[in-house]
Design a protein around this motif. Sequence first.
Motif, PDB file in Angstrom:
ATOM      1  N   TRP A  70      21.088  76.120   1.420  1.00 38.18           N
ATOM      2  CA  TRP A  70      21.261  75.605   0.064  1.00 38.18           C
ATOM      3  C   TRP A  70      21.928  76.100  -1.428  1.00 38.18           C
ATOM      4  O   TRP A  70      22.353  75.335  -2.511  1.00 38.18           O
ATOM      5  N   PHE A  71      21.231  76.685  -1.356  1.00 39.78           N
ATOM      6  CA  PHE A  71      21.214  77.963  -2.795  1.00 39.78           C
ATOM      7  C   PHE A  71      23.225  78.200  -2.890  1.00 39.78           C
ATOM      8  O   PHE A  71      24.094  77.897  -3.610  1.00 39.78           O
ATOM      9  N   ALA A  72      23.485  78.319  -1.368  1.00 36.80           N
ATOM     10  CA  ALA A  72      25.151  78.887  -1.195  1.00 36.80           C
ATOM     11  C   ALA A  72      25.898  77.859  -1.721  1.00 36.80           C
ATOM     12  O   ALA A  72      26.906  77.706  -1.909  1.00 36.80           O
ATOM     13  N   GLY A  73      25.564  76.428  -0.892  1.00 36.41           N
ATOM     14  CA  GLY A  73      26.249  75.458  -1.371  1.00 36.41           C
ATOM     15  C   GLY A  73      25.983  75.078  -2.762  1.00 36.41           C
ATOM     16  O   GLY A  73      27.908  74.550  -3.310  1.00 36.41           O
ATOM     17  N   ALA A  74      25.231  75.321  -3.206  1.00 33.08           N
ATOM     18  CA  ALA A  74      24.867  75.200  -4.473  1.00 33.08           C
ATOM     19  C   ALA A  74      26.011  75.905  -5.949  1.00 33.08           C
ATOM     20  O   ALA A  74      26.563  74.943  -6.399  1.00 33.08           O
ATOM     21  N   VAL A  75      26.125  76.595  -5.029  1.00 32.84           N
ATOM     22  CA  VAL A  75      27.133  77.988  -5.376  1.00 32.84           C
ATOM     23  C   VAL A  75      28.486  77.187  -5.396  1.00 32.84           C
ATOM     24  O   VAL A  75      29.570  77.346  -6.910  1.00 32.84           O
TER      25      VAL A  75
END
Length: 212
Positions: A70-75
Amino acid sequence: MSKKRKNGPEKPQVEKQSEYYRLKTQAVDDLVTANEDNSPSVSEEELRAYRSGPKMKLADWVKMLLIKAWFAGAVCFFFIWGLGGLLGSELDILFVTGMALGIVTDLMTNPILRFFEKTKGENERWMMVSRKSYSSFFLNIGYAYVVLLLVYALYNVINLTAGQITGRMDTVFLGVEPILFGLFYLGFDLLLLQLKHALSRAFGSGARKTAK
């Protein structure tokens, strides 16, 4: 002729209120003076019975994977999609995105993984840089660049392969979007983590044999 007021029934009521006040005062005193020494032990089963939450619970390893992806996708959403039109070239996009991925990993992803630990150090196996220090900030940025370059290379391989098959080399068949980017980033991250653990076990067993 005036009637005399009967005082008999009021005495039990006064005693009842006095007893109620005494119990309330004792409960407050017990709460204020409560500590680990004088508190009764409660079993884990009883604690679980009073905990609120969804009946369908995810396994811990699923939570770790979802958090990292999720954090990678948010970045990707905020930096590749959000700043893609403002930055001049792909190199600029990669530089800014890699920096953001490393900072987010150090300041957000890893602290959240530590927050979900039931025992100290339990989730360090999900972190490439598990030791929290000033140097971990820069190490996480460097590691993020490595994973990002692998993801970038994968996108290029997919598009080049599709172009050769179809004969349309100038077509982008697979564009960058947050969900797939997060999954690709997670996949390479897990691959490198497995490599790290394998090397750690190999060197650890070798060191023990040398010590013997």
